[in-house]
Write an enzyme that holds these catalytic residues in place. Structure first.
Site, PDB file in Angstrom:
ATOM      1  CE  LYS A   1      20.541  74.019  36.456  1.00 27.18           C
ATOM      2  NZ  LYS A   1      21.379  73.058  35.632  1.00 27.18           N
TER       3      LYS A   1
ATOM      4  CE  LYS B   1      17.877  74.300  33.911  1.00 31.19           C
ATOM      5  NZ  LYS B   1      18.921  73.408  33.225  1.00 31.19           N
TER       6      LYS B   1
ATOM      7  CG  ASP C   1      19.596  69.832  33.804  1.00 33.03           C
ATOM      8  OD1 ASP C   1      20.082  68.718  34.414  1.00 33.03           O
ATOM      9  OD2 ASP C   1      19.911  70.939  33.858  1.00 33.03           O
TER      10      ASP C   1
END
Lengths: 293, 329
Positions: B265, B229, B166
């Protein structure tokens, strides 16, 4: 031209706010003369759920407050109630009481709040203490609040039962969800307005109007409610509360008395909604155990 | 008033980036990189209107139960704190695989999300459970570090066994209009990831407008993101439905243009089941059921799991639940 009177909307009290019931339903109780008391929220199980969430959220802050400060706030509720006496007397009369009876009920309610205000910072000294044990321990017991208490308020009075049941619960440091008297609901919501202007943090007391039968089950089965306080003589209702309470071993407190009685107050109403915690603290005691602490 | 070219170029939106000539190869597909200054503008009022409709669906009984189980299986159970210890991470990994053993047959969460220094610990703990290990990287959460530090950070996590990375984008550069810088950085990290899937965190709370969210999404996807995300969880607002909706639209358009599927996400702020269900409804209606697996959709959350568990137990027993009876970590 004659003026149209603005009527008050009686709403419920959750988390320091006055929302309408989530269900959108209402009912119209009448007094003995057949006059409508108003359109009152018919709360649902989801209102109970929301109220318990609000009560749980408020519990931490309220229970950790200095006991002295809780006493000040209870006293403040009494002050505010005194200032709005006339409104309560009027509502009690509308709900069927005579003037003299209504005046007496409000006076007893105020005195009761002052009585419990005084207890707040004295409960732990009087009810707790140091215990004599025959080992090298300093052993002491203190009462602690239980958490969220469900209150099924007295169905036969509008104000005094409600106040007499709420005061000891919050004096102990609990937060509560209260189901008001179904047929005499006016004072409960006006009392919520008093609470709202008395420095009582939102969520410490939550008041719902509507059917006791409908709301009792979700409240008494709720895993996040730690005790139920019930006033009334209905054996069937008491039975079902005890059954509902089994799952998380809620304490069930039953008070069948007349709350107008001057003796219907005391320390045990507070300790009833507290848990006694006993601590064994090891100490060095070279001379061996003594009979005292 | 006449604008000179120099004046126009000083406004970020007009700084031309000539990506048209570049061609990007991703998998077997070849596509050209668009001019990101021309990313579609977002109608904020329209988005709010559309989003409010996703919140009005009534999902009850069996459908709700399915939705709750699905949400549970899409969670990236996260701990990203300065005070994290191997003990805390081990505890969380146990919870990831044993959400609520009182109720057998529950799914596990999708992944655990930790800092690079905790990846090795987490990897060992979740072995054999099918749970993936995601690691934040690139000087998370600020991303204020030189590229070589970010690459080292990523390499460390990948070498320690992270299945997913991430990364955060450089928001300062993005807001200054240096889209090519942001693009190149993402592409460089993607190369470093190897087999690990790359999630690109836009930190939408710092991007200010939905137009920027859309543009950043486009940049991330063309640069090679496997997932986009919303947030780090350190900045408010985080994953609002408006932002997630804008990003889902970007994913849909990217799929139509290039044929490549990218995951989504939302992270931060999704703390209860109701919000999670609203999000699932939105994914289904914007992207379709293809995205309704944890391969393509995740929730980044730490407290969502317990709320979903409480809802599942409420549905099973008919009794409102208390957090006292659910594990904290």
């Amino acid at each position: 031209m004659a003026r149209l009177e603005v009527l008050k909307t009686y709403k419920i009290y959750i988390g320091g706010k006055f929302p309408r019931t989530e269900s959108g339903r209402y009912y119209s109780p009448k007094n003995a003369k057949g006059e409508a008391l108003g359109n009152i929220c018919l709360s649902s199980r989801k209102d109970v759920r929301n109220a318990v969430v609000a009560a749980r959220k408020a519990f931490g802050g309220w229970s950790e407050r200095a006991a002295f400060n809780r006493g000040q706030i209870l006293y403040r509720i009494g002050e505010m109630l005194e200032g709005r006496k006339a409104q309560f007397i009027e509502e009690l009369q509308l709900q069927g009481a005579t003037k003299a009876k209504a005046e007496k009920e409000v006076a007893v309610a105020i005195d009761r709040l002052i009585y419990y205000a005084g207890w707040c910072d004295k409960v732990s000294q009087v009810s707790g203490g140091v215990n004599p044990v025959a080992s090298s321990h300093f052993n002491f017991s203190v009462n602690e609040p239980m958490g969220v208490v469900g209150v099924a308020a007295d169905q036969s009075t509008s104000l005094i039962g409600l106040v007499s049941q709420i005061a000891p619960v919050i004096a102990a440091g609990n937060s509560c969800v209260v189901i008001a008297a179904e047929e005499l609901p006016l004072c409960s919501i006006t009392f919520a307005e008093v609470l709202n202007s008395s420095d009582v943090p939102g969520g410490v007391v939550n008041i719902l109007t509507g059917s006791l039968d409908e709301m009792l089950k979700p409240m008494a089965t709720h895993m996040d409610v730690n005790a139920i306080v019930y006033t009334g003589n209905d054996a069937e209702t008491l039975n079902s509360i005890q059954e509902f309470a089994v799952e998380n071993l809620k304490r069930v407190r039953h008070y069948p008395q007349d709350w107008m009685d001057a003796k219907a107050q005391g320390l045990h109403y507070i300790t009833d909604v507290m848990e006694l915690k006993t601590t064994w603290h090891p100490i060095e005691n070279i001379g061996g155990a003594t009979s005292s602490y | 008033m006449i604008f000179t070219e120099a004046f126009l170029r000083s406004i970020p939106i007009f700084v031309g980036i000539n990506y048209q000539s570049m061609a990007k190869k991703k998998g077997t597909t070849t596509f050209s990189i668009p001019d990101f200054t021309q990313s579609p503008r977002i109608d904020k009022v329209g988005v709010e209107e559309r989003v409010s409709r996703f919140q009005k669906r009534s999902i009850k009984k069996e459908a709700k139960m399915q939705g709750l189980r699905m949400a549970l299986n899409m969670i990236d159970l996260t701990t990203l704190e300065g005070k994290d210890t191997p003990g805390k991470v081990k505890q969380m990994c146990f919870k990831a695989a044993h959400l609520h053993d009182v109720h057998p047959g529950l799914p596990t969460v999708a992944a655990v999300c930790v800092y690079p220094s905790m990846v090795a610990t987490a990897k060992k703990e979740v072995e054999g459970t099918g749970i993936k290990v995601a690691s934040v990287s690139t000087a998370f959460p600020a991303g204020q570090a030189p590229l070589d530090v970010k690459i080292t950070d990523t390499k460390f996590a990948v070498d320690a066994g992270a299945d997913e990375i991430d990364m955060v984008i450089s928001r300062g550069k993005f807001l200054s209009g240096e889209y090519n810088f942001v693009f190149d950085e993402i592409a460089a990290i993607k190369e470093e990831c190897g087999k690990a899937r790359l999630k690109v965190i836009l930190e939408t709370g710092e991007l200010v407008t939905l137009d920027n969210v859309r543009r950043a999404s486009d940049i991330a996807m063309y640069a090679g993101a496997d997932f986009i995300k919303t947030s780090t969880g350190k900045i408010q607002p985080a994953a609002t439905m408006q932002v997630t909706y804008t990003m889902l639209e970007a994913i849909r358009d990217f799929k139509l243009k290039t044929g490549i599927q990218v995951g989504m996400k939302p992270a931060g702020g999704i703390s209860n089941s109701k919000l999670a269900l609203h999000n699932l409804v939105m994914v289904n209606e914007v992207l379709g059921s293809e995205w309704l697996t944890n391969e393509w959709f995740r929730f980044g959350a730490s407290s969502l799991a317990n709320d979903v568990l409480m809802q599942i137990m409420k549905t099973e027993t008919g009794v409102y639940q208390s957090s006292d009876y659910f594990s904290i970590d």
